[in-house]
Design an enzyme around this catalytic site. Sequence first.
Site, PDB file in Angstrom:
ATOM      1  N   TYR A 178     -15.354 -24.322  -3.882  1.00  0.00           N
ATOM      2  CA  TYR A 178     -14.390 -25.191  -4.535  1.00  0.00           C
ATOM      3  C   TYR A 178     -13.479 -24.342  -5.424  1.00  0.00           C
ATOM      4  O   TYR A 178     -13.842 -23.287  -5.893  1.00  0.00           O
ATOM      5  CB  TYR A 178     -15.046 -26.333  -5.314  1.00  0.00           C
ATOM      6  CG  TYR A 178     -16.079 -25.989  -6.365  1.00  0.00           C
ATOM      7  CD1 TYR A 178     -15.726 -25.436  -7.589  1.00  0.00           C
ATOM      8  CD2 TYR A 178     -17.427 -26.283  -6.156  1.00  0.00           C
ATOM      9  CE1 TYR A 178     -16.667 -25.166  -8.568  1.00  0.00           C
ATOM     10  CE2 TYR A 178     -18.383 -26.021  -7.124  1.00  0.00           C
ATOM     11  CZ  TYR A 178     -17.995 -25.465  -8.325  1.00  0.00           C
ATOM     12  OH  TYR A 178     -18.939 -25.197  -9.297  1.00  0.00           O
ATOM     13  N   CYS A 179     -12.242 -24.808  -5.573  1.00  0.00           N
ATOM     14  CA  CYS A 179     -11.185 -24.100  -6.292  1.00  0.00           C
ATOM     15  C   CYS A 179     -11.099 -22.636  -5.857  1.00  0.00           C
ATOM     16  O   CYS A 179     -11.224 -21.721  -6.662  1.00  0.00           O
ATOM     17  CB  CYS A 179     -11.418 -24.185  -7.810  1.00  0.00           C
ATOM     18  SG  CYS A 179      -9.925 -23.835  -8.787  1.00  0.00           S
TER      19      CYS A 179
END
Length: 276
Positions: A145-146
Amino acid sequence: MEGLLRQSQWRIIDQSTASPHFHALQSFAMDDTLCASVGAGQAPATARTWVHQNTIVLGIQDTKLPFLQDGMQFLKNKGYQVIVRNSGGLAVVLDDGVLNISLILPEAEKGIDINRGYEAMWQLIQQMLADFPVEIEAREIVGSYCPGSYDLSIGGKKFAGISQRRLRRGVAVQIYLCVTGSGSERAALVGEFYRLAKQGELTKFAYPEIAPEVMASLSELLGVQLTVGDCMLRLLQQLKQNSDLLYAGQLNEHELGLLPGYYQRIVERNERIAGM
Protein backbone atom coordinates in the site's frame (compact mmCIF):
# COMPACT_ATOMS: atom_id res chain seq x y z
CA MET A 1 23.00 13.20 1.83
CA GLU A 2 25.00 13.34 5.03
CA GLY A 3 24.61 17.10 5.19
CA LEU A 4 20.85 16.93 5.74
CA LEU A 5 21.11 14.64 8.74
CA ARG A 6 23.97 16.61 10.21
CA GLN A 7 22.53 19.67 11.97
CA SER A 8 24.07 21.92 14.61
CA GLN A 9 20.93 21.36 16.69
CA TRP A 10 18.16 18.78 16.62
CA ARG A 11 15.03 19.53 18.61
CA ILE A 12 13.00 16.39 19.31
CA ILE A 13 9.24 16.60 19.88
CA ASP A 14 8.19 13.16 21.06
CA GLN A 15 4.50 12.34 20.71
CA SER A 16 5.01 8.59 20.42
CA THR A 17 3.29 7.95 23.75
CA ALA A 18 0.47 10.46 23.33
CA SER A 19 -2.98 9.58 24.60
CA PRO A 20 -5.69 7.98 22.42
CA HIS A 21 -7.30 11.44 22.30
CA PHE A 22 -4.38 12.75 20.20
CA HIS A 23 -6.03 12.85 16.78
CA ALA A 24 -4.10 12.24 13.57
CA LEU A 25 -5.43 15.49 12.09
CA GLN A 26 -3.46 17.28 14.81
CA SER A 27 -0.31 15.50 13.64
CA PHE A 28 -0.53 16.76 10.09
CA ALA A 29 -1.31 20.28 11.31
CA MET A 30 1.74 20.02 13.59
CA ASP A 31 4.04 19.15 10.68
CA ASP A 32 2.72 22.05 8.61
CA THR A 33 3.27 24.37 11.56
CA LEU A 34 6.83 23.11 12.02
CA CYS A 35 7.54 23.46 8.28
CA ALA A 36 6.49 27.11 8.38
CA SER A 37 8.44 27.80 11.56
CA VAL A 38 11.67 26.02 10.66
CA GLY A 39 11.48 27.39 7.11
CA ALA A 40 11.22 30.94 8.50
CA GLY A 41 14.19 30.42 10.82
CA GLN A 42 11.99 30.59 13.93
CA ALA A 43 13.09 27.15 15.14
CA PRO A 44 15.96 24.71 14.57
CA ALA A 45 15.75 21.48 12.61
CA THR A 46 13.15 19.35 14.37
CA ALA A 47 12.45 15.65 14.58
CA ARG A 48 8.90 14.77 15.62
CA THR A 49 7.81 11.26 16.51
CA TRP A 50 4.18 10.25 16.66
CA VAL A 51 1.94 7.22 17.13
CA HIS A 52 -1.82 7.07 16.59
CA GLN A 53 -4.39 4.45 17.48
CA ASN A 54 -6.25 2.59 14.68
CA THR A 55 -6.34 5.21 11.93
CA ILE A 56 -6.37 4.96 8.14
CA VAL A 57 -4.82 8.00 6.49
CA LEU A 58 -6.02 8.52 2.93
CA GLY A 59 -4.26 10.59 0.27
CA ILE A 60 -5.96 13.11 -1.99
CA GLN A 61 -6.20 10.58 -4.87
CA ASP A 62 -8.09 8.15 -2.62
CA THR A 63 -10.92 10.67 -2.28
CA LYS A 64 -11.65 10.22 -6.00
CA LEU A 65 -12.52 6.52 -5.67
CA PRO A 66 -16.00 5.90 -7.14
CA PHE A 67 -17.37 4.11 -4.05
CA LEU A 68 -15.29 5.90 -1.41
CA GLN A 69 -18.05 5.92 1.20
CA ASP A 70 -18.43 2.12 0.98
CA GLY A 71 -14.72 1.67 1.59
CA MET A 72 -14.71 4.15 4.47
CA GLN A 73 -17.70 2.47 6.10
CA PHE A 74 -15.86 -0.88 5.98
CA LEU A 75 -12.87 0.65 7.78
CA LYS A 76 -15.09 2.29 10.40
CA ASN A 77 -16.83 -1.05 11.00
CA LYS A 78 -13.38 -2.55 11.64
CA GLY A 79 -12.77 0.06 14.35
CA TYR A 80 -10.62 2.50 12.38
CA GLN A 81 -11.07 6.24 12.08
CA VAL A 82 -10.46 7.59 8.58
CA ILE A 83 -8.82 10.91 7.76
CA VAL A 84 -7.45 12.58 4.63
CA ARG A 85 -4.00 14.14 4.85
CA ASN A 86 -3.06 17.37 3.13
CA SER A 87 -0.46 15.85 0.81
CA GLY A 88 -0.03 13.24 -1.88
CA GLY A 89 0.36 9.51 -1.61
CA LEU A 90 -2.25 6.87 -0.92
CA ALA A 91 -3.81 5.04 2.03
CA VAL A 92 -1.61 3.98 4.96
CA VAL A 93 -2.35 2.28 8.27
CA LEU A 94 -1.49 3.78 11.64
CA ASP A 95 -1.77 1.86 14.89
CA ASP A 96 0.20 1.46 18.11
CA GLY A 97 2.79 -0.72 16.35
CA VAL A 98 3.62 1.95 13.76
CA LEU A 99 6.15 4.66 14.60
CA ASN A 100 6.00 7.81 12.49
CA ILE A 101 9.05 10.06 12.24
CA SER A 102 9.06 13.53 10.69
CA LEU A 103 12.32 15.35 10.00
CA ILE A 104 11.59 19.04 9.49
CA LEU A 105 14.42 20.90 7.78
CA PRO A 106 14.96 24.43 6.45
CA GLU A 107 15.36 24.74 2.71
CA ALA A 108 18.79 26.11 1.83
CA GLU A 109 19.06 28.96 -0.66
CA LYS A 110 19.20 26.48 -3.53
CA GLY A 111 16.51 24.31 -1.98
CA ILE A 112 16.65 20.66 -0.98
CA ASP A 113 16.44 18.28 -3.92
CA ILE A 114 13.54 15.88 -3.32
CA ASN A 115 15.73 12.78 -3.57
CA ARG A 116 18.15 14.18 -0.99
CA GLY A 117 15.27 14.35 1.46
CA TYR A 118 14.30 10.74 0.81
CA GLU A 119 17.90 9.54 1.01
CA ALA A 120 18.52 11.34 4.30
CA MET A 121 15.64 9.38 5.86
CA TRP A 122 16.85 6.13 4.27
CA GLN A 123 20.30 6.79 5.70
CA LEU A 124 18.82 7.47 9.15
CA ILE A 125 16.93 4.17 9.19
CA GLN A 126 20.04 2.30 8.01
CA GLN A 127 21.99 3.84 10.89
CA MET A 128 19.26 3.02 13.40
CA LEU A 129 19.32 -0.66 12.38
CA ALA A 130 23.05 -0.97 11.64
CA ASP A 131 23.58 -3.73 14.22
CA PHE A 132 21.34 -6.14 12.27
CA PRO A 133 23.01 -8.10 9.42
CA VAL A 134 20.44 -7.09 6.80
CA GLU A 135 20.36 -4.92 3.70
CA ILE A 136 17.71 -2.22 3.72
CA GLU A 137 16.72 -1.46 0.15
CA ALA A 138 14.95 1.64 -1.15
CA ARG A 139 12.82 0.82 -4.20
CA GLU A 140 9.17 0.48 -5.07
CA ILE A 141 7.55 -2.68 -3.73
CA VAL A 142 4.75 -3.55 -6.12
CA GLY A 143 1.68 -4.83 -4.29
CA SER A 144 2.30 -2.75 -1.16
CA TYR A 145 0.00 0.00 0.00
CA CYS A 146 1.09 3.56 -0.81
CA PRO A 147 3.87 2.32 -3.13
CA GLY A 148 6.74 4.66 -3.98
CA SER A 149 10.30 4.67 -5.25
CA TYR A 150 11.61 4.96 -1.69
CA ASP A 151 9.72 2.08 -0.08
CA LEU A 152 12.09 0.56 2.49
CA SER A 153 12.29 -3.23 2.43
CA ILE A 154 14.29 -6.21 3.63
CA GLY A 155 14.31 -9.29 1.43
CA GLY A 156 11.67 -7.79 -0.84
CA LYS A 157 9.19 -7.13 1.99
CA LYS A 158 8.25 -3.54 2.74
CA PHE A 159 8.26 -2.27 6.32
CA ALA A 160 8.27 1.51 5.76
CA GLY A 161 7.25 4.24 3.34
CA ILE A 162 8.62 7.77 3.01
CA SER A 163 6.81 10.93 1.92
CA GLN A 164 7.60 14.63 1.83
CA ARG A 165 5.69 17.80 2.52
CA ARG A 166 7.07 21.20 1.46
CA LEU A 167 5.65 24.41 2.84
CA ARG A 168 6.98 27.96 3.25
CA ARG A 169 10.66 27.06 2.79
CA GLY A 170 10.39 24.15 5.21
CA VAL A 171 10.61 20.47 4.27
CA ALA A 172 9.03 17.65 6.28
CA VAL A 173 10.41 14.23 5.39
CA GLN A 174 7.99 11.73 6.92
CA ILE A 175 8.25 7.96 7.38
CA TYR A 176 5.99 5.33 8.85
CA LEU A 177 7.85 2.38 10.36
CA CYS A 178 5.85 -0.82 10.89
CA VAL A 179 7.69 -1.92 14.03
CA THR A 180 5.47 -4.65 15.47
CA GLY A 181 2.36 -6.56 14.47
CA SER A 182 1.50 -8.15 11.15
CA GLY A 183 2.43 -6.23 8.01
CA SER A 184 0.35 -8.55 5.85
CA GLU A 185 -2.78 -8.04 7.98
CA ARG A 186 -2.44 -4.27 7.64
CA ALA A 187 -2.03 -4.69 3.88
CA ALA A 188 -5.08 -6.98 3.63
CA LEU A 189 -7.17 -4.34 5.40
CA VAL A 190 -6.14 -1.68 2.86
CA GLY A 191 -6.68 -4.13 0.01
CA GLU A 192 -10.28 -4.72 1.07
CA PHE A 193 -10.82 -0.96 1.35
CA TYR A 194 -9.74 -0.52 -2.28
CA ARG A 195 -11.87 -3.45 -3.43
CA LEU A 196 -14.99 -1.95 -1.87
CA ALA A 197 -14.18 1.64 -2.83
CA LYS A 198 -13.46 0.78 -6.47
CA GLN A 199 -15.76 -2.20 -7.12
CA GLY A 200 -14.07 -3.02 -10.40
CA GLU A 201 -14.80 0.30 -12.06
CA LEU A 202 -12.30 1.86 -14.45
CA THR A 203 -10.60 4.89 -12.93
CA LYS A 204 -8.28 7.51 -14.38
CA PHE A 205 -5.83 6.91 -11.55
CA ALA A 206 -4.21 3.48 -11.11
CA TYR A 207 -4.84 2.35 -7.54
CA PRO A 208 -2.56 -0.37 -6.15
CA GLU A 209 -3.49 -4.04 -6.35
CA ILE A 210 -2.54 -5.05 -2.82
CA ALA A 211 -0.55 -8.26 -2.29
CA PRO A 212 -0.45 -8.67 1.52
CA GLU A 213 2.52 -11.06 1.42
CA VAL A 214 4.91 -8.29 0.28
CA MET A 215 4.54 -6.34 3.55
CA ALA A 216 5.90 -7.16 7.01
CA SER A 217 6.89 -5.47 10.26
CA LEU A 218 10.47 -5.01 11.42
CA SER A 219 9.86 -7.50 14.23
CA GLU A 220 8.79 -10.11 11.67
CA LEU A 221 11.70 -9.37 9.32
CA LEU A 222 14.43 -9.20 11.97
CA GLY A 223 13.15 -12.11 14.05
CA VAL A 224 13.25 -10.08 17.27
CA GLN A 225 10.51 -8.37 19.26
CA LEU A 226 11.33 -4.75 18.61
CA THR A 227 9.07 -2.15 20.20
CA VAL A 228 8.27 1.44 19.33
CA GLY A 229 10.28 2.38 22.43
CA ASP A 230 13.31 0.47 21.13
CA CYS A 231 13.15 2.36 17.84
CA MET A 232 12.77 5.66 19.68
CA LEU A 233 15.99 4.99 21.59
CA ARG A 234 17.80 4.11 18.36
CA LEU A 235 16.52 7.32 16.76
CA LEU A 236 17.70 9.49 19.65
CA GLN A 237 21.14 7.90 19.56
CA GLN A 238 21.50 8.69 15.86
CA LEU A 239 20.24 12.27 16.17
CA LYS A 240 22.73 12.81 18.99
CA GLN A 241 25.55 11.53 16.78
CA ASN A 242 24.44 13.88 13.98
CA SER A 243 24.33 17.10 16.00
CA ASP A 244 26.21 19.20 18.54
CA LEU A 245 23.05 19.57 20.60
CA LEU A 246 20.01 17.31 20.89
CA TYR A 247 17.26 18.52 23.16
CA ALA A 248 13.63 17.75 23.90
CA GLY A 249 11.23 20.59 23.22
CA GLN A 250 7.67 21.56 22.49
CA LEU A 251 6.10 24.14 20.19
CA ASN A 252 7.48 27.63 20.78
CA GLU A 253 5.36 30.77 21.02
CA HIS A 254 5.57 31.45 17.28
CA GLU A 255 4.43 27.90 16.48
CA LEU A 256 1.58 27.98 18.99
CA GLY A 257 0.28 31.00 17.08
CA LEU A 258 0.45 29.18 13.73
CA LEU A 259 -1.03 25.83 14.76
CA PRO A 260 -4.76 26.75 14.99
CA GLY A 261 -4.82 28.00 11.39
CA TYR A 262 -3.18 24.90 9.96
CA TYR A 263 -5.40 22.65 12.07
CA GLN A 264 -8.54 24.45 10.86
CA ARG A 265 -7.52 23.96 7.23
CA ILE A 266 -7.13 20.20 7.51
CA VAL A 267 -10.33 19.88 9.57
CA GLU A 268 -12.28 21.75 6.89
CA ARG A 269 -10.84 19.51 4.16
CA ASN A 270 -11.96 16.42 6.07
CA GLU A 271 -15.39 17.87 6.67
CA ARG A 272 -15.78 18.41 2.93
CA ILE A 273 -14.83 14.76 2.26
CA ALA A 274 -17.28 13.54 4.92
CA GLY A 275 -20.05 15.52 3.26
CA MET A 276 -19.45 14.12 -0.24
